[in-house]
Write an enzyme that holds these catalytic residues in place. Structure first.
Site, PDB file in Angstrom:
ATOM      1  N   GLU A 288      -3.789  85.702  23.350  1.00 31.73           N
ATOM      2  CA  GLU A 288      -4.522  84.535  22.957  1.00 31.73           C
ATOM      3  C   GLU A 288      -5.157  83.672  24.359  1.00 31.73           C
ATOM      4  O   GLU A 288      -4.175  83.607  25.185  1.00 31.73           O
ATOM      5  CB  GLU A 288      -3.644  83.954  22.180  1.00 31.73           C
ATOM      6  CG  GLU A 288      -4.168  82.505  21.705  1.00 31.73           C
ATOM      7  CD  GLU A 288      -3.081  81.561  21.065  1.00 31.73           C
ATOM      8  OE1 GLU A 288      -3.407  80.746  20.328  1.00 31.73           O
ATOM      9  OE2 GLU A 288      -1.773  81.947  21.214  1.00 31.73           O
ATOM     10  N   LYS A 352      -9.590  81.503  14.341  1.00 30.66           N
ATOM     11  CA  LYS A 352      -8.397  81.001  13.776  1.00 30.66           C
ATOM     12  C   LYS A 352      -8.510  80.346  12.668  1.00 30.66           C
ATOM     13  O   LYS A 352      -9.381  79.384  12.550  1.00 30.66           O
ATOM     14  CB  LYS A 352      -7.548  80.588  14.690  1.00 30.66           C
ATOM     15  CG  LYS A 352      -5.868  80.252  14.365  1.00 30.66           C
ATOM     16  CD  LYS A 352      -5.192  79.898  15.448  1.00 30.66           C
ATOM     17  CE  LYS A 352      -3.659  79.526  15.020  1.00 30.66           C
ATOM     18  NZ  LYS A 352      -2.755  79.160  16.052  1.00 30.66           N
ATOM     19  N   CYS A 405      -1.704  83.854  17.050  1.00 27.15           N
ATOM     20  CA  CYS A 405      -0.627  83.285  17.436  1.00 27.15           C
ATOM     21  C   CYS A 405       0.294  83.234  16.017  1.00 27.15           C
ATOM     22  O   CYS A 405       0.704  84.151  15.398  1.00 27.15           O
ATOM     23  CB  CYS A 405      -0.708  81.884  17.717  1.00 27.15           C
ATOM     24  SG  CYS A 405       0.620  80.841  18.506  1.00 27.15           S
TER      25      CYS A 405
END
Length: 531
Positions: A288, A352, A405
């Site tokens: 990430e 995301k 994440c």
């Protein structure tokens, strides 16, 4: 055992609250990295006895008894979440001059809020409380409901759900493929609480028999499924993957002065020759926000990537993506993952969906900024979330389902049949939390997504834990926390039937109904006996 139970039941005042907090903290020993699941067999019986001693008339369910039960459950949850989440404070120390003042909010404030769910569970269970096995069933159903609420209320934070304590190793993870995390949580609370029946003797035999049957089935099914997996043939469609773990200190990433060095470290690991003359990887994965600048503003960086990649190789890299808006306004920023080919072309990107509160955006922005709070990752306007998740399809047709994440801790984030993807991709940057339990807990939850969905998980983290996890939760290859390097592994596509979130939710409500009906029947019989 009866003497201990009576002593706990009779506690009052600060001693009662202190024991509830201690019981919750002991339960946290069952979480990664210790994984001492037996600690829950101490933690939950203590909670049952504390609820036995909740003041008020249990035959009438008075409000006094409910308040006392809520207090015991809240204290239990506070101890559990402080002991299990204290490491969140490490992220605030990366820029201590700006955020150290907020340490109490992270270490004590968040646990205090999360403990409300367990207080609710205890109070709800108290409504159906009896003197036998029914009260353990009531507690199991109530905790299952509380964990379900915790998975989505205020965007959700289901970190360290009780069910994880019952699934520390692959042989104990396989039940989640059938039931899902939430149903395993409900059953686990019943099993963990059952020893409390030894302290009162009422309903001990049937309760312990049911708990023993669930425990044996949990282990037995896991052993059977792993044995079946050992006999399975390898899928025909295979791909070699390289996970790059650069182990860059978070403070160095935040300083923004060594961006070229950070980028070149990723490139060096990408271009390294495979060990022992093995096959070169088809796919290379960076963690990430691994690209330390806006990639589309740096065409030279794409040229360098093309120089390092071999013919046919694909790079999947985490990066911040900027999207222009109207002239004169700030662009929108997304926490994204890019797919780049050997010519340096960006083939696709996925953003995301589920942002991290306080890390990537500030909830209740107006009032919180007024008191000095801001998100940890400072960008003009913060990060934006995309509305729908995009699947990354490689030129070979192999599909990656990206979870960035902490998205991986939400079972419900995974769509029906992975949206046509073959494997789950989880990239993260756990360097925020250093060498604390946080990265271990995060990794454990990612492993469960592999088992639940019957697919591989490719997990790449900046400083660990990076690993290729098979559909049975077993680590094929990986790098430990804090290690620097790259690791290659060959994987296949999904090798077991897919289990959707709908299947798991259906099983969860069936299990909930089973325990709730048991609690209600026991309650009715208890009231009749009291009268």
């Amino acid at each position: 055992m009866e003497r201990i139970a009576v002593s706990v039941v009779l506690l009052w005042g600060w001693k009662r609250a202190a024991l509830a907090i201690l019981a919750g903290a002991v339960g946290a020993l069952a979480l990664a990295p210790l994984n001492l699941f037996a600690a829950m067999f101490i933690s939950f019986p203590l909670l049952v006895w504390l609820l036995d001693g909740a003041t008020g008339d249990p035959g009438r369910g008075s409000s006094i008894g409910l308040r006392s039960a809520f207090s015991a459950g809240w204290c239990f949850g506070f101890g559990y979440f402080v002991a299990g989440l204290w490491w969140l404070g490490a992220a605030l120390l990366v820029e201590a001059d700006a955020f150290a003042w907020a340490l109490p909010l992270a270490v004590l404030g968040l646990p205090a809020l999360l403990a409300i769910f367990y207080g609710f569970a205890a109070a709800l269970a108290k409504i159906f409380w009896t003197d036998g096995m029914g009260r353990v069933a009531a507690l199991a159903a109530s905790f299952g409901l509380a964990e379900w609420l915790r998975s989505f209320v205020a965007t959700g934070f289901p970190w360290n759900a009780i069910g994880y304590a019952a699934m520390p190793v692959p042989v104990m993870m396989q039940s989640s493929w059938v039931l899902g995390l939430l149903a395993v949580t409900t059953c686990s609370v019943f099993v963990f609480s059952a020893p409390a029946l030894l302290g009162t003797r009422r309903g001990a035999a049937p309760g312990l028999i049911v708990a023993a049957m669930l425990f044996v089935a949990h282990f037995g099914y896991g052993a059977y499924r792993l044995q079946t997996a050992a006999q399975a043939t390898e899928p025909a469609e295979q791909m070699t993957v390289r996970l790059v773990q650069p182990a860059i200190d978070q403070a160095q990433k935040m300083e923004n002065v060594d961006r070229i060095e950070i980028f070149e470290r990723h490139l060096a690991l990408t271009g390294a020759a495979p060990a022992n003359g093995e096959r070169r990887p088809d796919l290379v994965i960076w963690p990430e926000t691994s690209v330390p600048f806006i990639l589309t503003d740096n065409p030279d960086a794409l040229v360098r990537i093309a120089d390092v990649l071999s013919d046919g190789q694909i790079l999947v890299a985490g990066a911040v993506r900027a999207e222009a808006r109207s002239a004169g306004s700030q662009p929108r920023y997304f926490n994204s993952v890019y797919m780049i080919d050997d010519k340096g072309q960006i083939l696709a990107a996925a953003d995301k969906v589920h942002l991290t509160p306080f890390g990537e955006y500030l909830p209740f922005e107006g009032p919180l900024r007024a008191v000095g709070l801001e998100e940890l990752i400072s960008l003009p306007g913060g990060f934006s979330a995309t509305a729908t998740r995009a699947v990354l399809t490689l030129p070979s047709g192999f599909g990656l389902y990206p979870l960035i994440c902490y998205e991986v801790i939400f079972p419900g984030e995974i769509s029906e049949d992975l949206g046509g993807a073959n494997v789950i991709l989880n990239i993260t940057n756990d360097a925020w939390f250093g060498h604390t339990p946080g990265p271990y807990q995060h990794f454990q939850q990612a492993r469960l997504r592999a088992v639940e969905n019957g697919t591989y998980v490719l997990r790449d983290a900046n400083n660990g834990i990076s690993a290729v996890v098979d559909p049975f939760g077993r680590v094929i290859s990986g790098l430990a926390l804090g290690s620097f390097g790259a690791v290659d592994a060959t994987i296949g596509s999904k090798s077991v039937p897919f289990r959707s979130d709908f299947d798991h939710n259906l099983n969860f409500w069936l299990v909930q109904m089973l325990f709730a009906v048991t609690a209600v029947i026991s309650r009715v019989g208890f009231i009749r006996k009291m009268n």
